[in-house]
Design a protein around this motif. Structure first.
Motif, PDB file in Angstrom:
ATOM      1  N   UNK A 113      58.834  37.841  39.923  1.00 52.25           N
ATOM      2  CA  UNK A 113      59.163  38.139  41.882  1.00 52.25           C
ATOM      3  C   UNK A 113      58.257  38.316  42.070  1.00 52.25           C
ATOM      4  N   UNK A 114      57.209  39.075  41.402  1.00 51.21           N
ATOM      5  CA  UNK A 114      56.189  40.057  42.482  1.00 51.21           C
ATOM      6  C   UNK A 114      54.916  39.480  40.702  1.00 51.21           C
ATOM      7  N   UNK A 115      53.676  38.400  41.903  1.00 49.21           N
ATOM      8  CA  UNK A 115      53.099  38.055  41.157  1.00 49.21           C
ATOM      9  C   UNK A 115      50.798  38.661  41.285  1.00 49.21           C
ATOM     10  N   UNK A 116      51.042  38.598  40.600  1.00 48.59           N
ATOM     11  CA  UNK A 116      49.063  38.710  40.954  1.00 48.59           C
ATOM     12  C   UNK A 116      48.494  37.567  40.441  1.00 48.59           C
ATOM     13  N   UNK A 117      47.558  37.202  41.529  1.00 45.66           N
ATOM     14  CA  UNK A 117      47.764  36.110  40.922  1.00 45.66           C
ATOM     15  C   UNK A 117      45.309  35.993  41.169  1.00 45.66           C
ATOM     16  N   UNK A 118      44.935  35.445  40.722  1.00 44.62           N
ATOM     17  CA  UNK A 118      43.442  36.287  40.574  1.00 44.62           C
ATOM     18  C   UNK A 118      42.829  34.422  40.924  1.00 44.62           C
ATOM     19  N   UNK A 119      41.877  34.587  42.358  1.00 45.12           N
ATOM     20  CA  UNK A 119      41.054  33.392  42.505  1.00 45.12           C
ATOM     21  C   UNK A 119      39.708  33.011  41.934  1.00 45.12           C
ATOM     22  N   UNK A 120      39.338  32.283  41.322  1.00 50.69           N
ATOM     23  CA  UNK A 120      37.846  32.014  40.820  1.00 50.69           C
ATOM     24  C   UNK A 120      37.074  31.837  41.527  1.00 50.69           C
ATOM     25  N   UNK A 130      40.294  41.492  46.763  1.00 49.70           N
ATOM     26  CA  UNK A 130      39.149  40.744  46.857  1.00 49.70           C
ATOM     27  C   UNK A 130      39.185  39.518  46.019  1.00 49.70           C
ATOM     28  N   UNK A 131      38.926  39.129  44.901  1.00 50.59           N
ATOM     29  CA  UNK A 131      39.492  38.278  43.503  1.00 50.59           C
ATOM     30  C   UNK A 131      40.988  38.295  43.529  1.00 50.59           C
ATOM     31  N   UNK A 132      42.073  39.159  43.470  1.00 49.38           N
ATOM     32  CA  UNK A 132      43.703  38.847  43.089  1.00 49.38           C
ATOM     33  C   UNK A 132      44.488  38.538  44.655  1.00 49.38           C
ATOM     34  N   UNK A 133      44.870  38.451  44.752  1.00 50.23           N
ATOM     35  CA  UNK A 133      46.173  37.962  45.743  1.00 50.23           C
ATOM     36  C   UNK A 133      47.490  39.127  45.355  1.00 50.23           C
ATOM     37  N   UNK A 134      48.001  39.506  45.739  1.00 47.55           N
ATOM     38  CA  UNK A 134      49.778  39.846  45.105  1.00 47.55           C
ATOM     39  C   UNK A 134      50.008  38.418  46.144  1.00 47.55           C
ATOM     40  N   UNK A 153      33.932  32.515  44.592  1.00 46.55           N
ATOM     41  CA  UNK A 153      33.532  34.109  45.697  1.00 46.55           C
ATOM     42  C   UNK A 153      33.669  33.233  46.737  1.00 46.55           C
ATOM     43  N   UNK A 154      33.501  32.460  47.300  1.00 49.97           N
ATOM     44  CA  UNK A 154      33.124  32.636  48.780  1.00 49.97           C
ATOM     45  C   UNK A 154      34.779  32.888  49.794  1.00 49.97           C
ATOM     46  N   UNK A 155      34.777  33.574  50.421  1.00 46.04           N
ATOM     47  CA  UNK A 155      36.015  34.347  51.147  1.00 46.04           C
ATOM     48  C   UNK A 155      36.734  33.361  51.747  1.00 46.04           C
ATOM     49  N   UNK A 156      36.234  32.610  52.429  1.00 50.56           N
ATOM     50  CA  UNK A 156      36.801  31.672  53.498  1.00 50.56           C
ATOM     51  C   UNK A 156      37.932  30.730  53.067  1.00 50.56           C
ATOM     52  N   UNK A 157      36.964  30.091  52.098  1.00 54.07           N
ATOM     53  CA  UNK A 157      38.110  29.511  51.135  1.00 54.07           C
ATOM     54  C   UNK A 157      39.043  30.257  49.908  1.00 54.07           C
ATOM     55  N   UNK A 158      39.343  31.255  49.600  1.00 55.63           N
ATOM     56  CA  UNK A 158      40.137  32.094  48.930  1.00 55.63           C
ATOM     57  C   UNK A 158      41.443  32.311  49.678  1.00 55.63           C
ATOM     58  N   UNK A 159      40.984  32.171  51.165  1.00 57.68           N
ATOM     59  CA  UNK A 159      42.091  32.759  52.422  1.00 57.68           C
ATOM     60  C   UNK A 159      43.003  31.449  52.660  1.00 57.68           C
ATOM     61  N   UNK A 160      41.496  30.305  52.388  1.00 53.88           N
ATOM     62  CA  UNK A 160      42.730  29.152  52.766  1.00 53.88           C
ATOM     63  C   UNK A 160      43.764  29.041  51.744  1.00 53.88           C
ATOM     64  N   UNK A 161      42.830  28.818  50.295  1.00 48.91           N
ATOM     65  CA  UNK A 161      43.739  28.184  49.289  1.00 48.91           C
ATOM     66  C   UNK A 161      45.450  29.218  49.528  1.00 48.91           C
ATOM     67  N   UNK A 162      45.256  30.364  49.326  1.00 49.50           N
ATOM     68  CA  UNK A 162      46.223  31.292  49.357  1.00 49.50           C
ATOM     69  C   UNK A 162      47.207  31.406  50.448  1.00 49.50           C
ATOM     70  N   UNK A 163      46.679  30.453  51.578  1.00 46.43           N
ATOM     71  CA  UNK A 163      47.511  29.793  53.003  1.00 46.43           C
ATOM     72  C   UNK A 163      48.054  28.947  52.779  1.00 46.43           C
ATOM     73  N   UNK A 164      47.294  28.280  51.973  1.00 45.40           N
ATOM     74  CA  UNK A 164      48.110  26.781  51.442  1.00 45.40           C
ATOM     75  C   UNK A 164      49.563  27.206  50.596  1.00 45.40           C
ATOM     76  N   UNK A 165      48.799  28.071  50.028  1.00 47.30           N
ATOM     77  CA  UNK A 165      49.706  28.188  48.437  1.00 47.30           C
ATOM     78  C   UNK A 165      51.145  28.686  49.028  1.00 47.30           C
TER      79      UNK A 165
END
Length: 98
Positions: free
Chosen positions: A45-52, A79-83, A54-66
Motif C-alpha cells: 500500500x505504501x512504497x518507497x522508491x529510490x531514483x538513481x 531527494x532521491x526517494x519518493x513515497x 542526479x538530475x532533479x528534473x529528470x527524477x520528477x519527470x520519471x515519477x510523474x510518468x510512474x
C-alpha cells in the motif's frame, strides 16, 4: 486519488522508516518497473522508491510518468526517494478522515 494534507502527513510519518523497495536506474521507466511497483503497492500500500540519477528534473519527470501507470498518489518526493501510496485491501493502512 487526492489526499488531504492530514492524510499526506500521516503517510509521510509511516513512510519515514521504510526502506526503498524499488530502485529506478539509468534505464528510467520501463514496463517491468511499473509492474514491480504495482506488485509492491498491492502487497504494502505504501512504497518507497529510490531514483538513481542526479538530475532533479529528470527524477520528477520519471515519477510523474510512474504515477498514472501504477495508479498511485505521489505522497512525497524529497531527494532521491519518493513515497507512493495506493489503497490496498492487503495493507493495514487506514487513512485519517478528511
Amino acid at each position: 486519488m487526492t489526499l488531504t494534507d492530514a492524510q499526506r502527513e500521516y503517510l509521510r510519518v509511516l513512510g519515514h522508516s521504510l526502506e526503498p523497495v524499488v530502485e529506478v536506474g539509468a534505464g528510467g521507466l520501463t514496463h517491468s518497473l511499473a509492474k514491480t511497483v504495482q506488485r509492491a503497492l498491492d502487497d504494502h500500500g505504501l512504497v518507497k522508491v529510490r531514483v538513481r540519477f542526479g538530475d532533479r528534473e529528470k527524477r520528477s519527470r520519471v515519477l510523474a510518468q510512474l504515477a498514472p501507470l501504477a495508479d498511485v498518489c505521489l505522497v512525497q518526493e524529497p531527494c532521491h526517494c519518493a513515497l507512493l501510496y495506493r489503497p490496498s485491501p492487503r495493507a493495514s493502512i487506514r487513512l485519517p478522515p478528511n
